[in-house]
Write a protein that holds these residues in place. Structure first.
Motif, PDB file in Angstrom:
ATOM      1  N   TYR A 157      48.537  36.538  44.541  1.00 27.54           N
ATOM      2  CA  TYR A 157      47.683  37.599  43.746  1.00 27.54           C
ATOM      3  C   TYR A 157      48.648  38.999  43.067  1.00 27.54           C
ATOM      4  O   TYR A 157      47.830  39.763  42.835  1.00 27.54           O
ATOM      5  N   SER A 158      49.990  39.366  43.802  1.00 29.31           N
ATOM      6  CA  SER A 158      50.444  39.496  43.996  1.00 29.31           C
ATOM      7  C   SER A 158      51.401  40.404  41.633  1.00 29.31           C
ATOM      8  O   SER A 158      51.236  40.668  40.708  1.00 29.31           O
ATOM      9  N   TYR A 159      51.076  38.622  41.447  1.00 33.46           N
ATOM     10  CA  TYR A 159      51.085  38.620  39.949  1.00 33.46           C
ATOM     11  C   TYR A 159      50.954  39.093  39.513  1.00 33.46           C
ATOM     12  O   TYR A 159      49.841  38.767  39.250  1.00 33.46           O
ATOM     13  N   LYS A 160      50.906  39.630  38.223  1.00 31.21           N
ATOM     14  CA  LYS A 160      50.996  40.361  37.202  1.00 31.21           C
ATOM     15  C   LYS A 160      50.391  39.236  35.918  1.00 31.21           C
ATOM     16  O   LYS A 160      50.765  38.267  35.808  1.00 31.21           O
ATOM     17  N   GLU A 161      49.887  39.791  34.941  1.00 31.43           N
ATOM     18  CA  GLU A 161      48.822  38.564  34.044  1.00 31.43           C
ATOM     19  C   GLU A 161      49.881  37.791  33.297  1.00 31.43           C
ATOM     20  O   GLU A 161      49.236  36.466  33.228  1.00 31.43           O
ATOM     21  N   GLU A 179      40.379  38.245  39.306  1.00 35.16           N
ATOM     22  CA  GLU A 179      38.827  38.481  38.421  1.00 35.16           C
ATOM     23  C   GLU A 179      39.509  39.187  37.438  1.00 35.16           C
ATOM     24  O   GLU A 179      39.153  39.016  36.138  1.00 35.16           O
ATOM     25  N   THR A 180      40.639  39.945  37.818  1.00 36.59           N
ATOM     26  CA  THR A 180      40.866  40.644  36.837  1.00 36.59           C
ATOM     27  C   THR A 180      41.714  40.410  35.251  1.00 36.59           C
ATOM     28  O   THR A 180      41.688  40.942  34.116  1.00 36.59           O
ATOM     29  N   ILE A 181      41.828  39.338  35.233  1.00 39.77           N
ATOM     30  CA  ILE A 181      43.384  37.926  34.805  1.00 39.77           C
ATOM     31  C   ILE A 181      42.063  37.137  33.943  1.00 39.77           C
ATOM     32  O   ILE A 181      41.160  36.679  34.601  1.00 39.77           O
ATOM     33  N   THR A 182      42.564  37.023  32.903  1.00 42.73           N
ATOM     34  CA  THR A 182      41.608  36.358  31.523  1.00 42.73           C
ATOM     35  C   THR A 182      42.520  35.480  30.764  1.00 42.73           C
ATOM     36  O   THR A 182      43.257  35.850  30.401  1.00 42.73           O
ATOM     37  N   GLY A 214      33.046  35.480  44.420  1.00 41.69           N
ATOM     38  CA  GLY A 214      33.574  37.187  44.950  1.00 41.69           C
ATOM     39  C   GLY A 214      34.771  37.571  44.021  1.00 41.69           C
ATOM     40  O   GLY A 214      34.458  37.683  43.019  1.00 41.69           O
ATOM     41  N   GLY A 215      36.088  38.689  44.292  1.00 41.59           N
ATOM     42  CA  GLY A 215      36.598  38.894  43.694  1.00 41.59           C
ATOM     43  C   GLY A 215      37.963  37.678  43.059  1.00 41.59           C
ATOM     44  O   GLY A 215      38.983  38.043  42.593  1.00 41.59           O
ATOM     45  N   CYS A 216      37.280  36.600  43.677  1.00 38.74           N
ATOM     46  CA  CYS A 216      38.547  35.001  43.620  1.00 38.74           C
ATOM     47  C   CYS A 216      38.076  34.455  42.032  1.00 38.74           C
ATOM     48  O   CYS A 216      36.399  34.406  42.194  1.00 38.74           O
ATOM     49  N   SER A 217      38.812  33.963  41.180  1.00 33.65           N
ATOM     50  CA  SER A 217      38.273  33.349  39.933  1.00 33.65           C
ATOM     51  C   SER A 217      39.214  31.902  39.797  1.00 33.65           C
ATOM     52  O   SER A 217      40.273  32.010  40.512  1.00 33.65           O
ATOM     53  N   PHE A 218      38.569  31.086  39.275  1.00 33.18           N
ATOM     54  CA  PHE A 218      38.760  29.814  38.999  1.00 33.18           C
ATOM     55  C   PHE A 218      38.765  29.672  37.899  1.00 33.18           C
ATOM     56  O   PHE A 218      38.004  29.639  36.930  1.00 33.18           O
ATOM     57  N   THR A 219      40.042  28.826  36.769  1.00 31.14           N
ATOM     58  CA  THR A 219      40.232  28.757  35.722  1.00 31.14           C
ATOM     59  C   THR A 219      40.264  26.890  35.656  1.00 31.14           C
ATOM     60  O   THR A 219      41.441  27.148  36.038  1.00 31.14           O
ATOM     61  N   PHE A 220      39.750  26.553  34.635  1.00 33.86           N
ATOM     62  CA  PHE A 220      40.038  25.420  34.615  1.00 33.86           C
ATOM     63  C   PHE A 220      40.267  25.313  33.759  1.00 33.86           C
ATOM     64  O   PHE A 220      39.591  25.418  32.338  1.00 33.86           O
ATOM     65  N   LEU A 221      41.720  24.639  33.115  1.00 29.83           N
ATOM     66  CA  LEU A 221      42.091  24.403  31.747  1.00 29.83           C
ATOM     67  C   LEU A 221      42.401  22.902  31.257  1.00 29.83           C
ATOM     68  O   LEU A 221      42.910  22.047  32.489  1.00 29.83           O
ATOM     69  N   ILE A 222      42.674  22.934  30.139  1.00 30.02           N
ATOM     70  CA  ILE A 222      43.198  21.095  30.236  1.00 30.02           C
ATOM     71  C   ILE A 222      44.932  21.725  29.831  1.00 30.02           C
ATOM     72  O   ILE A 222      45.133  22.583  28.840  1.00 30.02           O
ATOM     73  N   LEU A 223      45.923  20.926  30.377  1.00 31.59           N
ATOM     74  CA  LEU A 223      47.712  21.426  30.046  1.00 31.59           C
ATOM     75  C   LEU A 223      47.815  20.452  28.684  1.00 31.59           C
ATOM     76  O   LEU A 223      47.631  20.021  27.947  1.00 31.59           O
TER      77      LEU A 223
END
Length: 134
Positions: free
Chosen positions: A76-80, A108-111, A125-134
């Protein structure tokens, strides 16, 4: 199905995929102790998990197999910008996995608003999951 678990840490996600019948799981982490634990646990429990010590950003690691699901949980320390760089790197290194599902866990702050391959985003909560097609 074939699974790639990046930043696998203790291997919990890999173990979960294995318990659900995944054909082959590759667990990648740069921490020696994490990889040692995953290997040991996999052998003791007869799991089809291949644990590899590597840094996805720096290694020349490439796979010839097609992964159906790629799960990535970077620190989580990784920047966007690291998350966007990770997606770009995976598109190159996993050229055989074009069209696969990438599940990216992140704060959640990363979009990923500009990424046209986003299917869905879920927040817990403060965690997000993004689902993408590679």
């Amino acid at each position: 199905i074939n699974i790639l678990d990046l930043f696998s840490g203790t291997g919990a996600i890999s173990f979960e995929f294995s318990s659900r019948g995944a054909k082959t799981i590759y667990s990648i982490d740069k921490n020696y102790n994490s990889i040692k634990f995953i290997k040991s646990f996999s052998i003791e429990n007869n799991l089809n998990i291949k644990a590899i010590k590597a840094n996805i950003f720096k290694s020349k690691l490439q796979f010839d197999i097609k992964f159906d699901i790629i799960f990535a949980d970077p620190p989580y320390s990784y920047k966007e910008e690291y998350y966007h760089e990770l997606i770009s790197i995976l598109k190159v290194k996993l050229y055989n996995s074009k069209g696969s599902l990438l599940i990216l866990e992140h704060p959640e702050t990363i979009t990923f608003r500009k990424d046209k391959n986003v299917l869905e985003k879920r927040k817990y909560g403060g965690c997000s999951f993004t689902f993408l097609i590679l």
